[in-house]
Design an enzyme around this catalytic site. Sequence first.
Site, PDB file in Angstrom:
ATOM      1  N   ILE A 115     -23.683  -2.077-132.713  1.00 26.65           N
ATOM      2  CA  ILE A 115     -24.961  -1.329-132.713  1.00 26.65           C
ATOM      3  C   ILE A 115     -25.622  -1.506-134.074  1.00 26.65           C
ATOM      4  CG2 ILE A 115     -24.713   0.515-130.996  1.00 26.65           C
ATOM      5  CD1 ILE A 115     -23.615   2.282-133.347  1.00 26.65           C
ATOM      6  N   SER A 164     -22.481   5.478-124.547  1.00 27.99           N
ATOM      7  CA  SER A 164     -22.328   6.789-125.175  1.00 27.99           C
ATOM      8  C   SER A 164     -22.788   7.876-124.217  1.00 27.99           C
ATOM      9  CB  SER A 164     -23.218   6.779-126.419  1.00 27.99           C
ATOM     10  OG  SER A 164     -23.507   8.073-126.850  1.00 27.99           O
ATOM     11  N   TYR A 177     -31.767   5.438-130.310  1.00 30.68           N
ATOM     12  CA  TYR A 177     -30.414   5.023-129.909  1.00 30.68           C
ATOM     13  C   TYR A 177     -30.189   5.310-128.424  1.00 30.68           C
ATOM     14  CZ  TYR A 177     -25.223   5.536-129.797  1.00 30.68           C
ATOM     15  OH  TYR A 177     -23.890   5.467-129.489  1.00 30.68           O
ATOM     16  N   ILE A 212     -16.548  10.014-131.705  1.00 30.52           N
ATOM     17  CA  ILE A 212     -15.333   9.325-132.153  1.00 30.52           C
ATOM     18  C   ILE A 212     -15.355   9.269-133.688  1.00 30.52           C
ATOM     19  CG2 ILE A 212     -13.911   7.223-131.916  1.00 30.52           C
ATOM     20  CD1 ILE A 212     -14.656   8.569-129.182  1.00 30.52           C
ATOM     21  N   THR A 214     -15.272   7.545-136.385  1.00 26.45           N
ATOM     22  CA  THR A 214     -15.382   6.302-137.155  1.00 26.45           C
ATOM     23  C   THR A 214     -16.106   6.648-138.454  1.00 26.45           C
ATOM     24  OG1 THR A 214     -17.520   5.714-136.182  1.00 26.45           O
ATOM     25  CG2 THR A 214     -15.558   4.890-135.060  1.00 26.45           C
ATOM     26  N   GLU A 215     -16.050   5.732-139.407  1.00 27.97           N
ATOM     27  CA  GLU A 215     -16.697   5.972-140.704  1.00 27.97           C
ATOM     28  C   GLU A 215     -18.190   6.245-140.525  1.00 27.97           C
ATOM     29  OE1 GLU A 215     -16.782   3.301-144.453  1.00 27.97           O
ATOM     30  OE2 GLU A 215     -14.757   3.180-143.568  1.00 27.97           O
ATOM     31  N   THR A 216     -18.829   5.440-139.663  1.00 26.68           N
ATOM     32  CA  THR A 216     -20.274   5.599-139.440  1.00 26.68           C
ATOM     33  C   THR A 216     -20.583   6.971-138.851  1.00 26.68           C
ATOM     34  OG1 THR A 216     -20.416   3.247-138.979  1.00 26.68           O
ATOM     35  CG2 THR A 216     -22.280   4.568-138.276  1.00 26.68           C
TER      36      THR A 216
HETATM   37  P1  NDP Z   1     -19.538   1.179-136.418  1.00 24.99           P
HETATM   38  O1  NDP Z   1     -20.793   1.492-137.161  1.00 24.99           O
HETATM   39  O2  NDP Z   1     -18.234   1.560-137.042  1.00 24.99           O
HETATM   40  O3  NDP Z   1     -19.483  -0.382-136.111  1.00 24.99           O
HETATM   41  C1  NDP Z   1     -20.630  -1.067-135.744  1.00 24.99           C
HETATM   42  C2  NDP Z   1     -20.333  -2.549-135.793  1.00 24.99           C
HETATM   43  O4  NDP Z   1     -21.534  -3.258-135.498  1.00 24.99           O
HETATM   44  C3  NDP Z   1     -19.862  -3.010-137.160  1.00 24.99           C
HETATM   45  O5  NDP Z   1     -18.895  -4.021-137.022  1.00 24.99           O
HETATM   46  C4  NDP Z   1     -21.125  -3.575-137.790  1.00 24.99           C
HETATM   47  O6  NDP Z   1     -20.763  -4.505-138.774  1.00 24.99           O
HETATM   48  C5  NDP Z   1     -21.811  -4.183-136.570  1.00 24.99           C
HETATM   49  N1  NDP Z   1     -23.264  -4.317-136.728  1.00 24.99           N
HETATM   50  C6  NDP Z   1     -24.125  -3.446-137.303  1.00 24.99           C
HETATM   51  N2  NDP Z   1     -25.380  -3.934-137.282  1.00 24.99           N
HETATM   52  C7  NDP Z   1     -25.301  -5.157-136.692  1.00 24.99           C
HETATM   53  C8  NDP Z   1     -26.255  -6.161-136.410  1.00 24.99           C
HETATM   54  N3  NDP Z   1     -27.533  -6.028-136.729  1.00 24.99           N
HETATM   55  N4  NDP Z   1     -25.823  -7.293-135.801  1.00 24.99           N
HETATM   56  C9  NDP Z   1     -24.516  -7.471-135.481  1.00 24.99           C
HETATM   57  N5  NDP Z   1     -23.568  -6.544-135.718  1.00 24.99           N
HETATM   58  C10 NDP Z   1     -23.964  -5.398-136.331  1.00 24.99           C
HETATM   59  O7  NDP Z   1     -19.713   1.838-134.965  1.00 24.99           O
HETATM   60  P2  NDP Z   1     -18.662   2.657-134.062  1.00 24.99           P
HETATM   61  O8  NDP Z   1     -17.351   1.975-134.118  1.00 24.99           O
HETATM   62  O9  NDP Z   1     -18.773   4.082-134.409  1.00 24.99           O
HETATM   63  O10 NDP Z   1     -19.316   2.463-132.612  1.00 24.99           O
HETATM   64  C11 NDP Z   1     -18.935   1.384-131.774  1.00 24.99           C
HETATM   65  C12 NDP Z   1     -19.575   1.569-130.419  1.00 24.99           C
HETATM   66  O11 NDP Z   1     -19.213   2.853-129.885  1.00 24.99           O
HETATM   67  C13 NDP Z   1     -21.105   1.536-130.427  1.00 24.99           C
HETATM   68  O12 NDP Z   1     -21.586   0.860-129.302  1.00 24.99           O
HETATM   69  C14 NDP Z   1     -21.481   3.010-130.355  1.00 24.99           C
HETATM   70  O13 NDP Z   1     -22.739   3.220-129.777  1.00 24.99           O
HETATM   71  C15 NDP Z   1     -20.364   3.552-129.478  1.00 24.99           C
HETATM   72  N6  NDP Z   1     -20.192   4.980-129.653  1.00 24.99           N
HETATM   73  C16 NDP Z   1     -19.661   5.481-130.813  1.00 24.99           C
HETATM   74  C17 NDP Z   1     -19.540   6.852-130.980  1.00 24.99           C
HETATM   75  C18 NDP Z   1     -18.962   7.457-132.217  1.00 24.99           C
HETATM   76  O14 NDP Z   1     -18.959   8.699-132.325  1.00 24.99           O
HETATM   77  N7  NDP Z   1     -18.449   6.678-133.159  1.00 24.99           N
HETATM   78  C19 NDP Z   1     -19.989   7.793-129.938  1.00 24.99           C
HETATM   79  C20 NDP Z   1     -20.517   7.156-128.760  1.00 24.99           C
HETATM   80  C21 NDP Z   1     -20.606   5.801-128.637  1.00 24.99           C
HETATM   81  P3  NDP Z   1     -21.784  -5.061-139.913  1.00 24.99           P
HETATM   82  O15 NDP Z   1     -22.416  -3.865-140.540  1.00 24.99           O
HETATM   83  O16 NDP Z   1     -20.897  -5.836-140.810  1.00 24.99           O
HETATM   84  O17 NDP Z   1     -22.760  -5.929-139.203  1.00 24.99           O
END
Ligand code: NDP
Length: 287
Positions: A115, A164, A177, A212, A214-216
Amino acid sequence: KILVPFVGLVLAFYFYSKEDFKPEMLKGKRVIVTGASTGIGEQMAYHLARMGAHVLITARTEAKLQKVVSQCLGLGAASAHYMNGSMEDMALAEDVVKEAKRLWGGLDMLILNHIGYTYFNYFDGDIEHIRKLLEINFLSYVAMTVSALPMLKESGGSILVVSSTAGKIGIPFVAPYSATKFALDGFFSSLRQELIIENISVSITLCILGHIATETAEKTISHVMQKPGAPKEECALEIIKSGALRKRELYYPYTTVRIPLLIRDWAPDFLDSLTRNRLNVENVKRS
Ligand code: NDP
């Protein structure tokens, strides 16, 4: 009198026919995981590596991808590779799939997880931001699917789409989003129907995730959440299991995601107020 044995029979048949997940299901499988430099995607790469799969991971930050790849090799991946770049670029989305073909000659599983950055606040009216987010979170998923479908048809493979609760119900402060995640449901649910009509053995699993840790997520939403997020390691494993078992949808954590969805169509106003009450909305300051 006849109802009890009938229900018993149906339940017995259901549990008997339910296939159990075994890690060996992923051994030697060829898997692309997008957004795997951090968070849930990174954890999926590690699980797949332990199961002996071939992995090709993507994200923008090369240094992080290199670390994940070397960790995957240490954990037992059959092979591990990466491609870096931004998924705003549809050419990259297609090139990743071409790379899988070049490396392995085919593909068994496509996990769409990345994302782009978005804010957690009142909608600010920025339409350009929505356009960009749609490209990263939605269009690139479609582009990768289009490129990967011939290989997936050949292998009888699976597409996993990470979505999500915000892609199923209205949650405040995530309008851009949420739009991208609803779009995924529409597109992939329609495509699933077409694959079934045409008897094509490619499964599509939509993964509906709640909060979840995660750091983000910790950085952007933890101040508004009343409970801590669920563990990313377990979440990653549940996603892989649901894809391997070719489930239609995954709800994780089950009760916090499934119950709101059951209420949604019967009492939408009640669900909306429940959703608002479960957030510390006073902590969101209009920026
Ligand atoms: P993270 O922010 O931890 O990871 C996102 C990943 O996407 C990273 O590897 C990042 O790496 C990459 N990314 C970001 N921007 C781009 C871009 N422009 N092009 C390519 N890659 C990109 O997210 P989460 O692990 O928290 O979330 C993973 C999934 O789970 C997502 O689809 C999210 O919507 C879903 N989700 C998460 C929730 C949560 O609470 N964490 C809740 C509900 C759904 P880099 O910056 O190096 O590009």
